[in-house]
Write a protein that holds these residues in place. Structure first.
Motif, short mmCIF file in Angstrom:
data_model
loop_
_atom_site.label_atom_id
_atom_site.label_comp_id
_atom_site.label_asym_id
_atom_site.label_seq_id
_atom_site.Cartn_x
_atom_site.Cartn_y
_atom_site.Cartn_z
N VAL A 178 149.18 53.16 56.37
CA VAL A 178 150.24 52.90 55.38
C VAL A 178 151.60 52.84 56.06
O VAL A 178 151.93 53.68 56.88
N GLU A 179 152.37 51.83 55.68
CA GLU A 179 153.74 51.70 56.20
C GLU A 179 154.70 51.52 55.02
O GLU A 179 154.26 51.15 53.93
N PRO A 180 155.98 51.74 55.26
CA PRO A 180 156.92 51.48 54.15
C PRO A 180 157.00 49.98 53.85
O PRO A 180 156.79 49.16 54.74
N VAL A 181 157.29 49.65 52.60
CA VAL A 181 157.44 48.23 52.23
C VAL A 181 158.90 47.87 52.45
O VAL A 181 159.75 48.15 51.61
N ASP A 182 159.23 47.28 53.62
CA ASP A 182 160.65 46.99 53.84
C ASP A 182 160.99 45.52 53.97
O ASP A 182 162.14 45.15 53.89
N GLY A 206 154.02 52.87 49.54
CA GLY A 206 154.11 52.00 50.72
C GLY A 206 153.18 50.80 50.60
O GLY A 206 152.95 50.29 49.51
N THR A 207 152.65 50.40 51.78
CA THR A 207 151.80 49.20 51.78
C THR A 207 150.38 49.47 51.26
O THR A 207 149.57 48.55 51.23
N SER A 208 150.09 50.72 50.86
CA SER A 208 148.72 50.97 50.38
C SER A 208 148.41 50.12 49.14
O SER A 208 147.27 49.69 48.95
N SER A 209 149.42 49.85 48.32
CA SER A 209 149.12 49.03 47.13
C SER A 209 148.96 47.55 47.50
O SER A 209 148.25 46.81 46.81
N THR A 210 149.57 47.13 48.61
CA THR A 210 149.35 45.76 49.11
C THR A 210 147.89 45.63 49.55
O THR A 210 147.22 44.63 49.27
N ALA A 233 151.72 40.47 41.81
CA ALA A 233 152.94 40.24 42.59
C ALA A 233 153.75 41.53 42.71
O ALA A 233 154.24 41.88 43.79
N LEU A 234 153.87 42.25 41.61
CA LEU A 234 154.64 43.50 41.62
C LEU A 234 153.88 44.59 42.36
O LEU A 234 154.45 45.36 43.14
N VAL A 235 152.57 44.66 42.15
CA VAL A 235 151.77 45.70 42.81
C VAL A 235 151.84 45.54 44.32
O VAL A 235 152.02 46.52 45.05
N MET A 236 151.76 44.31 44.82
CA MET A 236 151.71 44.13 46.27
C MET A 236 153.09 44.29 46.93
O MET A 236 153.16 44.59 48.10
N SER A 237 154.17 44.08 46.17
CA SER A 237 155.49 44.11 46.82
C SER A 237 156.39 45.23 46.31
O SER A 237 157.43 45.50 46.92
N GLY A 238 156.04 45.87 45.21
CA GLY A 238 156.71 47.08 44.72
C GLY A 238 158.23 47.10 44.80
O GLY A 238 158.91 46.30 44.15
#
Ligand code: NDP
Length: 414
Positions: free
Chosen positions: A379-383, A339-343, A142-147
């Motif tokens: 990759v995009e920012p996690v916003d 960013g979204t790379s971890s998602t 959960a934390l890895v995907m949404s940081g």
């Protein structure tokens, strides 16, 4: 991670602490109930949740008599409801994602054990954070995907995040307070994140091609759910943990050194600028970090036996082998990219691990699939949360298509 104790201001010290366990029927859920059962006056189980295991959740309901039980699927919820009524138990049975989110945020709930496996736990874990609960975080995915989004929710709602992963729990125990401001300012040089190396620590690369799900799930030191067991075998678990540690301890991957330590007695270490290294030791038993997070800042009994150093006699350490375990290398790259790379990494890993467990792909294909997904998706920012679920969804589709395409040209994806 917030180091501000939420308990002192919001919890009535004379009343038992209300606890929800998301994923009660899994390995962490069962260990949590074991610890809670040792402190019947201190904690009250408010809600228990499961995905498919009706009988196990029913037995847990009989023993702990929660106010709510959640089964994700409606037919399973119906079966549970019938059984509970037949037993004369007045427990409200809920269903679906809404049910999970509700029991994570009820007013009478103080602590939420987030122990659903994988991305499926994100919404309910976030609901606990939004509800300002003490979140005991086992569900690292959960934390890895949404940081950042997850950490912002924790902070905004004055929730408290305590790590259940034994390594992060150990780091938390060895860390000075106020690490929210950055490790350098508090005299910490680096984190030494230990790893057992899993069942294939010494297996030659060629032999890894043929390993089975049963062999991958036979962890030498820990008894865990299947997904995390395979993650330990590929060492992706350590990769996910690097990303988790970056968020929890406000640091970056360059300040984290993975150390193979086959005995799993040192659960991780923190090195200070003066050369001191603090370690947390204990038997490899998840009840220790669970009891630590439930009791913090007090110490409560966990049922874990004393560490017998004479029996262990020797502790050893090795560097990780990124050639045999490329998943760890990919995760380190992703930790730096952000960013979204971890998602993408998390979703691709979940799809690949399931395909391996279903015997559709070989063990060595797992990192290939993750690498393919990372190369395909920008990759995009996690916003916002919608973007995270979109990226998660696209990644799963790309990986599934890749597996299907490769499978139609050979029996097993290599
Ligand atoms: P398990 O597979 O043993 O248990 C998973 C739990 O989640 C079960 O209660 C399961 O229900 C439930 N669940 C599964 N899928 C869903 C879904 N789609 N929606 C809602 N609930 C679901 O996993 P573990 O206990 O091993 O791991 C849980 C988490 O803790 C993971 O994120 C893992 O990485 C982390 N963790 C685990 C450790 C361990 O020692 N096991 C150590 C450190 C971290 P059901 O039983 O009905 O299928």
């Amino acid at each position: 991670m917030s180091s501000k104790p939420v308990s002192s201001s919001t919890i009535d010290p004379s009343a038992p602490i209300g606890v929800t366990i998301l994923g009660a029927t899994g390995s962490i859920g069962i260990n949590t109930l074991d610890v809670l059962s040792r402190h019947p006056n201190r904690f009250r189980v408010i809600a228990l949740t499961a995905n498919t295991q009706v009988d196990r959740l029913y037995e847990q309901c009989v023993q702990f008599q929660p106010e709510y039980a959640v089964m994700v699927f409606a037919d399973a919820a119906q079966q549970l409801d019938v059984k509970l009524k037949q037993a004369g138990l007045m427990i409200e049975v809920l269903t679906g994602e809404d049910g999970l989110e509700l029991v994570a945020s009820l007013a009478q709930v103080d602590y939420v054990m987030a122990a659903i496996v994988g991305a499926a736990g994100l919404r309910s874990t976030l609901a606990a954070a939004r509800g300002g609960k003490r979140v005991l975080l086992a569900n690292k995915e959960a934390l890895v995907m949404s940081g950042k989004l997850f950490m912002d929710e924790v902070q905004r709602n004055n929730a408290m995040l305590l790590p259940i992963d034994s390594e992060h729990n150990a780091i938390f125990q060895c860390m000075p307070p106020n690490y929210d401001n950055g490790l350098e300012s508090i005299g910490v040089r680096r984190i030494l994140l230990t790893a057992s190396g899993g069942p294939f620590r010494t297996t030659p690369k060629q032999a890894l091609q043929k390993v089975t799900p049963a062999q991958a799930c036979a962890h030498p030191n820990w008894d865990m759910g299947k997904k995390i067991s395979v993650d330990s075998a590929t060492m992706m678990n350590k990769g996910l943990e690097i990303i988790e540690a970056c968020w929890l301890f406000n640091t970056n991957a360059d300040n984290i050194q993975v150390v193979l330590h086959p005995q799993s007695v040192i659960h991780s270490m923190v090195e200070y600028t003066d050369g001191s290294v603090l370690a947390q030791l204990g038997n490899p038993d998840m009840r220790t970090p669970i009891a630590h997070a439930l009791g913090w800042p007090s110490r409560i009994a966990s049922g874990v036996k004393s560490l017998d150093l004479f029996e262990i006699a020797k502790l050893s350490f090795e560097p990780p082998d990124l050639d045999r375990f490329p998943g760890l290398r990919l995760a380190m790259q992703v930790a730096r990219i952000g960013g979204t790379s971890s998602t993408v990494l998390n979703a691709a890993n979940e799809v690949a691990v399931q395909a391996f467990l279903d015997r559709k792909i070989s063990f060595l294909a797992i990192p290939n699939i993750i690498e393919h997904a990372l190369s395909e998706i920008s990759v995009e920012p996690v916003d916002n949360l919608e973007k995270i679920f979109q990226v998660d969804d696209i990644t799963r589709k790309i990986c599934q298509e890749y597996i299907d395409r490769r499978q139609s040209s050979s029996n097993t994806l290599h």
